[in-house]
Design an enzyme around this catalytic site. Structure first.
Site, mmCIF file in Angstrom:
data_model
loop_
_atom_site.group_PDB
_atom_site.id
_atom_site.type_symbol
_atom_site.label_atom_id
_atom_site.label_comp_id
_atom_site.label_asym_id
_atom_site.label_seq_id
_atom_site.Cartn_x
_atom_site.Cartn_y
_atom_site.Cartn_z
ATOM 1 N N ASP A 31 0.791 -1.322 -0.357
ATOM 2 C CA ASP A 31 0.009 -0.067 0.199
ATOM 3 C C ASP A 31 0.953 1.158 0.217
ATOM 4 O OD1 ASP A 31 -2.115 1.742 0.129
ATOM 5 O OD2 ASP A 31 -3.024 0.647 1.804
ATOM 6 N N TRP A 32 0.357 2.562 -0.387
ATOM 7 C CA TRP A 32 1.152 3.444 -0.425
ATOM 8 C C TRP A 32 1.657 4.025 0.998
ATOM 9 C CZ3 TRP A 32 -0.269 1.582 -4.639
ATOM 10 C CH2 TRP A 32 0.006 2.252 -5.750
#
Length: 786
Positions: free
Chosen positions: A265-266
């Site tokens: 995920d970011w």
């Protein structure tokens, strides 16, 4: 249009391989170490000849990119947020064109349809927009289990049940990928709260992990093979998910046979609690972010780091040089990324034109909303009779509805249809005397909220309700034929709801009671419409109005969709994908959920929460008893059961059969429309298993199917197949899926509490060994029937 291509001389072309689907190994051998590392690190926020915003500027607003290497014929690819539609910027500098996308119904609304064909069609329309706007991969769907009613991202997740969640997710993925673009199923796994989401440790039993929190991912991955899987921010049983090889490789690849990419995920892999890293921004704001371990990510099978930065590149390079990361692991990640790239539109040279059919997609949105709308109560008022012409609309959501959740799940659409506009479009006269007060109320709130600092995910202010004066209510009840009260709740990324938000507040209750009293005094009806993203308390007030309609946050066509359902042009056929408890505290997980406090309150050093309950860790003490598995097994009263939903017509169920067909059990039922209006019905198959070495829930959903539109008197036989392996329970001591020999009861229901018929089958047992992984690191006080 910017394209990642380069002209090569004939001599160079002969010595430097150009990427094709059949020469990936040759390309890997030709890549430098730096190129391999850069391919494994996202290229959104980077500098250098092959990196940076030169990629993401091509389609403004995309979330990230993979790096391109023209000398090897490797193009960059673009990744954008979902899941209710493509999220890109609608306007661009020095460009008179607009690039709006369709805001489709949120995930919970789609799952409420219980219709995989419908969800496939929605996915196909979303995929078409992704493709036509020049994006290669949509960062969706979100499929984590709705463990608790207050999780902020429940709006984009599908259900408390893994079979429903996984089946809906598979249809969504297959629909999108039918358009030649990819998906990223997320958040893998145990991302069941937003509070301290980057540092929370989910302490969960191996059985609950296997049966509840991973099963939906397993179903979707095996049925749809999404191009990518996104690892979650959180830890599970003492270790970050993005660093767990037993999760990302042993379970995902070795046991389930997954072939695609795993990406972070970011900013994933950054635990601010156990690996705090103090940073000071240019404006002097101090924050504590986690220091990621990118070597551990790659070694675990997390192939792609997003959005990527120069430190990520250096960490991986150092890991190769000091021997902490093997070249074999790096090459495997490179191989998977190249296998992804050769499937993408950018690799195939697709010349996109940014011309999706937004009008056609708006119609798909409206129809999907109707199928996902749940009719909770109806005392004969819906659909509205032909004599009703004048409507009084109460509640700020009637004038400014919420199309969907905030954050990465939001969509930049051209419009959102209000209920005012929708009712007018359906031929009704909306009481104009109410428009000016609500317009002023919203304008006043906007002027106040605009002066406050808001986080990026709280992009949609929600104004408080107001109660008209008694004189105004009396006048409106005399002039109008029906009252419609629309109530709303904001859900979104980055924050969980509170227990207070679960209940109607005093103003909302006063509005409901006063409007109802005024209209009932005139012999007129009141309808409540719930423009919400998650479960709310309903038991205390649901008998006050004459009908309750739950369209959720069903996208940009909200007003049109709701109006067409109210007047009967469309018929609601949704069923609840989760249980609605009588009170929040009735949910088994409520004892271990951060419902009142948040770890990221302004000005607080989050590192102090390492050992504080609900911030540093969350104990999944309810074990497998999530949602209806708890309520039905322990005989707890509920406001609305799992799978519940009324219709404008009635149905009967008959001829329930269960047949042993080798590796499968086939269940069938005949459904007849016995009412006066056309409609659809869902058949839900619940199975009660024989007793064995481990205790089991009273029943579990194992299959479901939805009829076509049945005219009055028409019937249809639905047939559903259940793999016998899916009847097994996970035995932790044996580290095996065990199906006990004995009598299995296959029940057909209109909800988990409304069983219409059943059939018994005696079946032989089975056992399938799996890896003994994901052991809890803290002691759990597991809920039990004993």
């Amino acid at each position: 249009m910017l394209m990642a291509t380069v002209a090569l001389s004939p001599a160079i072309a002969q010595t430097v391989p150009q990427l094709r689907a059949d020469n990936i190994e040759e390309v890997i051998k030709a890549m430098t170490l730096k190129e391999k590392i850069e391919l494994c690190v996202g290229a959104h926020q980077q500098t250098g000849s092959n990196r940076g915003d030169k990629y993401t500027d091509e389609v403004a607003g995309v979330a990230g990119a993979t790096a391109g290497f023209p000398r090897l014929g490797i193009p960059y690819t673009l990744l954008a947020d979902g899941p209710a539609g493509l999220r890109i910027k609608p306007t661009r500098p020095f460009d008179s064109n607009t690039y709006y996308c369709t805001h489709f119904p949120m995930g919970t609304c789609l799952s409420s349809s219980w219709n995989t064909d419908l969800v496939y069609s929605v996915g196909s329309a979303i995929g078409d927009e992704v493709h036509r706007y020049g994006v290669d991969l949509l960062l969706a769907p979100g499929v984590c289990i709705q463990r608790n009613p207050l999780c902020g991202r429940n709006f984009e997740y599908y259900s408390e049940d893994p079979v429903l969640s996984g089946s809906i997710a598979a249809a969504y993925i297959n629909g999108i990928q039918s358009q030649g673009v990819g998906t990223s199923i997320k958040h893998f796994a145990f991302n069941n709260q937003e509070t301290m989401r980057m540092g929370n440790d989910a302490i969960v039993s191996q059985r609950a992990a296997r049966e509840i929190y991973l099963k939906n991912f397993e179903i979707a991955i095996k049925k749809a093979q999404p191009w990518t899987v996104m690892s979650s921010y959180n830890l599970v049983n003492g270790k970050m998910t993005s660093e767990r090889r037993d999760l990302l490789t042993t379970i995902l690849r070795d046991e389930w046979g997954y072939k695609g990419i795993v990406m972070t995920d970011w900013g994933g892999g950054c635990d601010p609690l156990r690996r705090p890293h103090k940073s000071i921004s240019k404006d002097g704001v101090i924050s504590f972010n986690g220091k990621p371990d990118r070597v551990a990510n790659i070694a675990a099978g997390n192939d792609l780091i997003e959005p990527g930065d120069e430190d990520d590149i250096k960490q991986i390079e150092d890991g190769i040089n000091n021997g902490k990361l093997s070249m074999a692991d790096l090459n495997e990640s490179v191989r998977r990324i190249l296998q992804y790239i050769v499937k993408t539109p950018h690799f195939k040279g697709y010349q996109y034109k940014s011309n999706p059919d937004l009008k056609a997609h708006a119609l798909i949105t409206s129809n999907a909303a109707a199928e996902g709308t749940v009719l909770l109560e109806n005392k004969g008022v819906l659909p509205l009779s032909a004599g009703i012409k004048n409507v009084a609309l109460y509640g700020v959501a009637a004038y400014r509805p919420i199309a969907g959740g905030t954050g990465s799940g939001n969509v930049n659409r051209r419009y959102t249809v209000s209920l005012v506009e929708g009712m007018r479009n359906a031929g009704y006269k909306v009481d104009d005397s109410m428009i000016d007060p609500y317009t002023k109320l919203l304008s006043k709130y906007d002027s106040v909220s605009a002066t406050k600092d808001t986080e990026w995910w709280k992009s949609h202010p929600v104004a408080p309700e107001a109660v008209p004066s008694d004189a105004d209510l009396q006048q409106q009840a005399q002039n109008d034929d029906v009252a419609i009260i629309t109530l709303q709740r904001l859900c979104g990324e980055g924050f969980d709801r509170t227990a207070t938000d679960f209940n109607l507040n005093n103003t909302e209750l006063q509005l409901l009671k006063k409007v109802t009293d005024a209209f009932h005094a005139q012999g007129k009806k009141v309808v409540v419409v719930l423009n919400i993203g998650g479960v709310i308390e309903s038991a205390s007030w649901k008998n006050i109005p004459d009908a309750i309609l739950l369209p959720w946050q069903c996208g940009q066509e909200f007003g049109n969709s709701v109006a067409e359902i109210l007047c009967g042009t469309l018929s609601p056929s949704g069923k609840l994908p989760m249980t609605w408890p009588v009170a929040y505290q009735d949910a088994a997980s409520s004892k271990n959920f951060p419902s009142e406090r948040r770890a990221n309150e302004a000005g607080k050093d989050r590192t102090k929460y390492v050992n504080e309950k609900d911030y540093g860790y969350t104990l999944y003490n309810e074990d497998i008893y999530v949602g209806y598995r708890y309520f039905d097994t322990f005989n707890k009263n509920v406001s609305y059961p799992f799978g519940y939903g009324l219709s404008y017509t009635t149905f009967t169920y008959s001829n329930v059969k269960a047949t042993d067909n080798g590796n499968k059990v086939t269940v069938s039922v005949n459904i007849t429309n016995t009412g006066c209006r056309p409609g659809k019905e869902v058949a839900e198959v619940y199975v009660t298993a024989p007793k064995g070495a481990v205790e089991k829930p009273a029943q579990e959903l194992k299959a479901f199917s939805k009829t076509r539109v049945l005219q009055p008197g028409e019937n249809q036989t639905l047939t559903m197949n259940i793999d016998k392996a899916d009847l097994a329970s996970f035995n932790t001591k044996q580290s095996a899926w065990v199906a006990d020999s004995g009598t299995y009861t296959f029940k057909i229901g209109a909800s988990s509490r409304d069983i219409k018929g059943f059939a018994n089958l005696k079946l032989k047992g089975s056992k399938q060994k799996v890896h003994n992984v994901l052991k809890p690191t803290m002691k759990l006080d597991l809920l039990t029937q004993k």
